[in-house]
Design an enzyme around this catalytic site. Structure first.
Site, short mmCIF file in Angstrom:
data_model
loop_
_atom_site.label_atom_id
_atom_site.label_comp_id
_atom_site.label_asym_id
_atom_site.label_seq_id
_atom_site.Cartn_x
_atom_site.Cartn_y
_atom_site.Cartn_z
N TYR A 58 -15.54 -10.04 0.83
CA TYR A 58 -16.22 -8.86 0.61
C TYR A 58 -17.58 -8.86 -0.20
CZ TYR A 58 -12.15 -6.47 2.26
OH TYR A 58 -11.37 -5.86 3.10
N ARG A 70 0.98 -1.14 0.14
CA ARG A 70 -0.03 -0.11 -0.04
C ARG A 70 0.95 1.25 0.16
NH1 ARG A 70 -5.53 -1.65 1.77
NH2 ARG A 70 -5.90 0.47 1.31
N ASP A 123 -7.04 -1.72 -6.93
CA ASP A 123 -7.59 -2.16 -5.76
C ASP A 123 -8.09 -3.69 -6.15
OD1 ASP A 123 -8.43 -1.25 -3.04
OD2 ASP A 123 -10.03 -2.78 -3.68
N ARG A 180 -2.99 7.20 1.27
CA ARG A 180 -3.17 8.68 1.91
C ARG A 180 -2.16 9.21 2.64
NH1 ARG A 180 -8.95 6.03 3.57
NH2 ARG A 180 -7.52 4.43 4.19
N ARG A 202 -5.90 12.67 -5.12
CA ARG A 202 -7.26 12.23 -4.62
C ARG A 202 -8.37 13.17 -4.33
NH1 ARG A 202 -11.34 10.40 -2.93
NH2 ARG A 202 -11.38 8.81 -1.50
#
Ligand code: CP3
Length: 339
Positions: free
Chosen positions: A147, A23, A72, A27, A36
Site C-alpha cells: 500500500y 471483517r 484498519d 458495511r 458510518r
C-alpha cells in the site's frame, strides 16, 4: 466469559467449534452503515466509543465467539508519517507513495501510545464490555508495504515488485521500518488487553514462493517471535497462500489462517501441530440453506483431525452479504459441532 475461541487456538478440547468472520464489523450490517453515515471511515477508526459500538455489533447480532477490534491495517502506516485517505468506492490512497530512500526517510518508527492511543483506548473499553475474547491485529509488513509503495490498492503490484527486484536493499529497509512499527504496535495491543493477535498478510499470495521466503516471511516470522512473550495466541493469515503453506507453518504462529482455495483436510496435514482457522468461501454464504448446511458439514468433517479449528471465512465477509445468512451460518456451526 466464553473462552471457546482461545481454547481452540491452543488446541484444547472445546464444547463446540468456535466461529468468527474476518471483517465481521462492516458495511454488510445496516447497524454499521448507520454509524458510518455520521462520520468518515478514518473518523470512525479514531473514535474509541464508535469503534466499540461497531465491534460489538456482530457479537450481539450474529453471536460470534470472538470480537475483532474495529480499526484498519493502514492506521499504523499513517502513524509512521504517510498521509492516508480513503476514497469512496476506491479504497485507501497514500498520495505520497514510498518509492525512494528520501521517501522512506520521511517515515518514522511510530510510538504506538503516542500516535495510535485511540486504538489502545478502544481495546481497554472493549474489554469492559465483552463476554467473548478480543482479537487485536495488524497488517503483515509485506501487505502494508504494497500500500505504501503503490500509493494504494493495486492489480499487478508493479512498483512493489520493481523495488524488490531492482533495489532489494531499499525494499528491505522499507520492510524493516514497518516491522519495527508493527511489533511495537502489536505489543501495545496485548498490553492494552487484546487476548489474541492476528497478522493479516492479504497480498502474500501475489509472490512466488522464493520471493515470499526472501522478502516477506522473515519479517512476519520476526514479529511473531517477538510477540511470543505476550502469551496470547498468534494467528498468521496469508491470503491466497495455499502455495505458501509449507513456508507459513515455519513461523511460530499458534494458528494458521486458511483461505478457501485449499481443501481444509489437505491443509491440516501440512499444518500439523498448530490450529487452523477458516475456510469457507465468503460468497458461499449466498448458497441456499440446505447447500450452505452441506458445505458447513463438509468443512467441519474435513477439520476433524485438526489440532484445533476455528471456523471462519476464507477472507473478509463481502459487503453485500445478507446478515441473516451469516447469522444462520453461525447458528448452524454451533449446532452441528456441539459435542
Ligand atoms: O474485521 C473487522 O471487523 C475489523 C475491521 C477491519 C477493517 N479492515 C475495517 C474496514 C479489519 C481487520 C481490516 C483489515 C484490512 N484493511 C485489511 C486486511 C484484511 C483483508 O481484507 O485482506 C486490508 C487489506 C485493509 C485495507 C483496506 N481497508 C481496504 C483495501 C479497504 C477498502 C476495502 C473496501 O471494501 O472498500 C479498507 C476500508 C475498510 N476497512 C472498511 C472497513 C469496514 C470499509 C470502509 C467503509 O466503511 O467505507
Amino acid at each position: 466469559m466464553n473462552d471457546t475461541f482461545l481454547k481452540a487456538c491452543r488446541g484444547e478440547k472445546t464444547d463446540y467449534t468456535p466461529i468468527w468472520m474476518m471483517r465481521q464489523a462492516g458495511r454488510y450490517l445496516p447497524e454499521y452503515q448507520k454509524v458510518r453515515g455520521k462520520v468518515t471511515f478514518l473518523e470512525l477508526c479514531k473514535n474509541p466509543e464508535l469503534c466499540v459500538e461497531v465491534t460489538l455489533q456482530p457479537i450481539d447480532i450474529l453471536n460470534m465467539d470472538a470480537a475483532i477490534m474495529f480499526s484498519d491495517i493502514l492506521i499504523p502506516m499513517e502513524a509512521m508519517g504517510a498521509p492516508l485517505e480513503f476514497h469512496e468506492g476506491k479504497g485507501p490512497v497514500f498520495p505520497e507513495s514510498i518509492r525512494s530512500k528520501a521517501d522512506l526517510d520521511r517515515l518514522i518508527v511510530a510510538d504506538p501510545y503516542e500516535k495510535t492511543g485511540f486504538v489502545m483506548e478502544t481495546i481497554k473499553l472493549l474489554r469492559r464490555e465483552l463476554k467473548v475474547p478480543l482479537i487485536g491485529f495488524a497488517g503483515a509488513p509485506f501487505t502494508c508495504a504494497t500500500y505504501l509503495i503503490e500509493g494504494g490498492s493495486s492489480k499487478f503490484f508493479w512498483e512493489t515488485k520493481k523495488m524488490m527486484f531492482t533495489n532489494p536493499a531499499l525494499f528491505h529497509e522499507v520492510m524493516e521500518k514497518i516491522t519495527q512499527t508493527t511489533t511495537r504496535y502489536m505489543l501495545a495491543q496485548a498490553e492494552a488487553g487484546a487476548q489474541a493477535l492476528q497478522l493479516f498478510d492479504s497480498w502474500a499470495g501475489i509472490l512466488a514462493p522464493c520471493d515470499f521466503e526472501e522478502f516477506a516471511l522473515p519479517y512476519a516470522t520476526r514479529i511473531i517471535a517477538d510477540l511470543k512473550k505476550t502469551g496470547v495466541p498468534l494467528i498468521y493469515f496469508a491470503n491466497n497462500g495455499a502455495t505458501l503453506l509449507d513456508l507459513s507453518v515455519t513461523t511460530d504462529a499458534d494458528v494458521i489462517g486458511l483461505d478457501w482455495r485449499i481443501n481444509i483436510g489437505e491443509a491440516i496435514r501440512k499444518v500439523g501441530k498448530k490450529a487452523v482457522q477458516g475456510n469457507l468461501d465468503p460468497i458461499a454464504l449466498l448458497l441456499p440453506r440446505d447447500e450452505l448446511r452441506r458445505r458447513i458439514q463438509q468443512l467441519l468433517k474435513g477439520a476433524e483431525g485438526a489440532f484445533g479449528h476455528i471456523f471462519n471465512l476464507g477472507h473478509g465477509i463481502h459487503q453485500f452479504t445478507p446478515p441473516d445468512q451469516a447469522r444462520y451460518a453461525v447458528e448452524y456451526v454451533h449446532e452441528l459441532s456441539a459435542r
